[in-house]
Design an enzyme around this catalytic site. Sequence first.
Site, PDB file in Angstrom:
ATOM      1  N   ARG A  79      15.637  24.683  28.336  1.00  0.00           N
ATOM      2  CA  ARG A  79      14.233  24.919  28.688  1.00  0.00           C
ATOM      3  C   ARG A  79      13.979  24.686  30.185  1.00  0.00           C
ATOM      4  O   ARG A  79      13.255  25.445  30.842  1.00  0.00           O
ATOM      5  CB  ARG A  79      13.355  24.007  27.825  1.00  0.00           C
ATOM      6  CG  ARG A  79      11.926  23.807  28.280  1.00  0.00           C
ATOM      7  CD  ARG A  79      11.032  24.967  27.883  1.00  0.00           C
ATOM      8  NE  ARG A  79       9.903  25.060  28.804  1.00  0.00           N
ATOM      9  CZ  ARG A  79       8.689  25.459  28.475  1.00  0.00           C
ATOM     10  NH1 ARG A  79       8.421  25.825  27.254  1.00  0.00           N
ATOM     11  NH2 ARG A  79       7.728  25.536  29.374  1.00  0.00           N
ATOM     12  N   ARG A 105       3.816  31.230  25.802  1.00  0.00           N
ATOM     13  CA  ARG A 105       4.585  30.000  26.018  1.00  0.00           C
ATOM     14  C   ARG A 105       3.835  29.064  26.953  1.00  0.00           C
ATOM     15  O   ARG A 105       3.094  29.520  27.829  1.00  0.00           O
ATOM     16  CB  ARG A 105       5.948  30.302  26.628  1.00  0.00           C
ATOM     17  CG  ARG A 105       6.880  30.947  25.654  1.00  0.00           C
ATOM     18  CD  ARG A 105       8.218  31.222  26.257  1.00  0.00           C
ATOM     19  NE  ARG A 105       8.954  32.113  25.386  1.00  0.00           N
ATOM     20  CZ  ARG A 105       9.648  31.731  24.312  1.00  0.00           C
ATOM     21  NH1 ARG A 105       9.736  30.459  24.007  1.00  0.00           N
ATOM     22  NH2 ARG A 105      10.260  32.624  23.558  1.00  0.00           N
ATOM     23  N   LEU A 107       3.632  26.645  30.077  1.00  0.00           N
ATOM     24  CA  LEU A 107       4.313  26.632  31.374  1.00  0.00           C
ATOM     25  C   LEU A 107       4.879  25.244  31.651  1.00  0.00           C
ATOM     26  O   LEU A 107       4.270  24.229  31.330  1.00  0.00           O
ATOM     27  CB  LEU A 107       3.332  27.007  32.482  1.00  0.00           C
ATOM     28  CG  LEU A 107       2.674  28.375  32.370  1.00  0.00           C
ATOM     29  CD1 LEU A 107       1.832  28.631  33.613  1.00  0.00           C
ATOM     30  CD2 LEU A 107       3.697  29.486  32.174  1.00  0.00           C
ATOM     31  N   ASN A 121      -5.506  31.733  32.308  1.00  0.00           N
ATOM     32  CA  ASN A 121      -5.051  32.204  31.002  1.00  0.00           C
ATOM     33  C   ASN A 121      -6.241  32.755  30.233  1.00  0.00           C
ATOM     34  O   ASN A 121      -7.345  32.232  30.317  1.00  0.00           O
ATOM     35  CB  ASN A 121      -4.448  31.024  30.215  1.00  0.00           C
ATOM     36  CG  ASN A 121      -3.960  31.439  28.838  1.00  0.00           C
ATOM     37  OD1 ASN A 121      -3.418  32.526  28.665  1.00  0.00           O
ATOM     38  ND2 ASN A 121      -4.162  30.585  27.852  1.00  0.00           N
ATOM     39  N   HIS A 123      -7.644  33.396  26.438  1.00  0.00           N
ATOM     40  CA  HIS A 123      -7.392  32.851  25.099  1.00  0.00           C
ATOM     41  C   HIS A 123      -8.384  33.475  24.106  1.00  0.00           C
ATOM     42  O   HIS A 123      -9.585  33.535  24.400  1.00  0.00           O
ATOM     43  CB  HIS A 123      -7.550  31.323  25.126  1.00  0.00           C
ATOM     44  CG  HIS A 123      -7.319  30.699  23.795  1.00  0.00           C
ATOM     45  ND1 HIS A 123      -6.048  30.534  23.265  1.00  0.00           N
ATOM     46  CD2 HIS A 123      -8.180  30.228  22.863  1.00  0.00           C
ATOM     47  CE1 HIS A 123      -6.152  29.975  22.071  1.00  0.00           C
ATOM     48  NE2 HIS A 123      -7.431  29.785  21.802  1.00  0.00           N
ATOM     49  N   SER A 150     -11.998  33.190  25.875  1.00  0.00           N
ATOM     50  CA  SER A 150     -12.210  32.310  27.030  1.00  0.00           C
ATOM     51  C   SER A 150     -11.169  32.615  28.094  1.00  0.00           C
ATOM     52  O   SER A 150     -10.004  32.875  27.763  1.00  0.00           O
ATOM     53  CB  SER A 150     -12.035  30.835  26.622  1.00  0.00           C
ATOM     54  OG  SER A 150     -12.810  30.505  25.489  1.00  0.00           O
ATOM     55  N   ASP A 155      -3.665  24.186  32.993  1.00  0.00           N
ATOM     56  CA  ASP A 155      -3.184  22.850  33.359  1.00  0.00           C
ATOM     57  C   ASP A 155      -2.033  22.515  32.410  1.00  0.00           C
ATOM     58  O   ASP A 155      -1.651  23.351  31.592  1.00  0.00           O
ATOM     59  CB  ASP A 155      -4.344  21.832  33.348  1.00  0.00           C
ATOM     60  CG  ASP A 155      -4.890  21.591  31.954  1.00  0.00           C
ATOM     61  OD1 ASP A 155      -4.260  22.034  30.968  1.00  0.00           O
ATOM     62  OD2 ASP A 155      -5.948  20.948  31.838  1.00  0.00           O
ATOM     63  N   GLY A 157      -1.857  20.956  29.721  1.00  0.00           N
ATOM     64  CA  GLY A 157      -2.200  20.858  28.303  1.00  0.00           C
ATOM     65  C   GLY A 157      -2.193  22.208  27.602  1.00  0.00           C
ATOM     66  O   GLY A 157      -1.952  23.249  28.208  1.00  0.00           O
ATOM     67  N   ASP A 159      -4.281  24.848  26.385  1.00  0.00           N
ATOM     68  CA  ASP A 159      -5.615  25.460  26.498  1.00  0.00           C
ATOM     69  C   ASP A 159      -6.695  24.432  26.810  1.00  0.00           C
ATOM     70  O   ASP A 159      -7.810  24.500  26.267  1.00  0.00           O
ATOM     71  CB  ASP A 159      -5.948  26.243  25.216  1.00  0.00           C
ATOM     72  CG  ASP A 159      -4.961  27.377  24.975  1.00  0.00           C
ATOM     73  OD1 ASP A 159      -4.546  28.015  25.953  1.00  0.00           O
ATOM     74  OD2 ASP A 159      -4.595  27.614  23.812  1.00  0.00           O
TER      75      ASP A 159
END
Length: 203
Positions: A79, A105, A107, A121, A123, A150, A155, A157, A159
Amino acid sequence: MCRIALRLDYPDRVAPTPIVVLISGTGSLLAALLEASRRRDSSFTVVGVIADRDAPGLEHARAAEVPAQVIAPADHPDRAAWDRALAAAVAAHSPQLVVLAGFMRLLGAPLLDSHGGRIINSHPALLPSFPGAHGVRDALAHGVKVTGASVIEVDPGIDTGRILAQRAVEVLPEDTEASLHERIKAVEQPMLVEVVQRLTAAD
Ligand code: GRF
């Protein structure tokens, strides 16, 4: 030579801001971004598309003659190596903004560290409700009457980043995950384009 001619024709025009788009799927959001980027007054240009698999959406990039590349975890020993390869592939395009458009995936630190604050992103749910890979399915299973889409800053986390824009979509009694997702994508596409335009116009 070409550049000088353009400046003479349009003296106030600023070069569009380079963006890189990451995808995993059919690339419907990518297609909307590419279409918007072709408008004469677009504030952004798509300089690279990267997928984590041989995604069908790469065809949109190829058709638009935008460099497209697959950086697949399976092609890397672990990974951490994939994270480094992805960050290097993005950096090679020197983008001002990185857009996750159906990229499925999380980041890793290399990309977050190198482009932090400049990654967004899209979502398919009204965050902070229904984060994660199954936002549409989870909203339907919960029985909500309204869901949506959204656009957030990315960051570390899942979403959890700052919300930049949202659109609501009504859930219909007869909805399946697929039918609901299609209506969500219909609002998601123009919303993502608007956010990218807003962020790049400020450059
Ligand atoms: C969007 O709903 C996005 O939020 C989700 O995947 C969808 C985009 O898929 N993660 P695609 O652009 O059709 O591949």
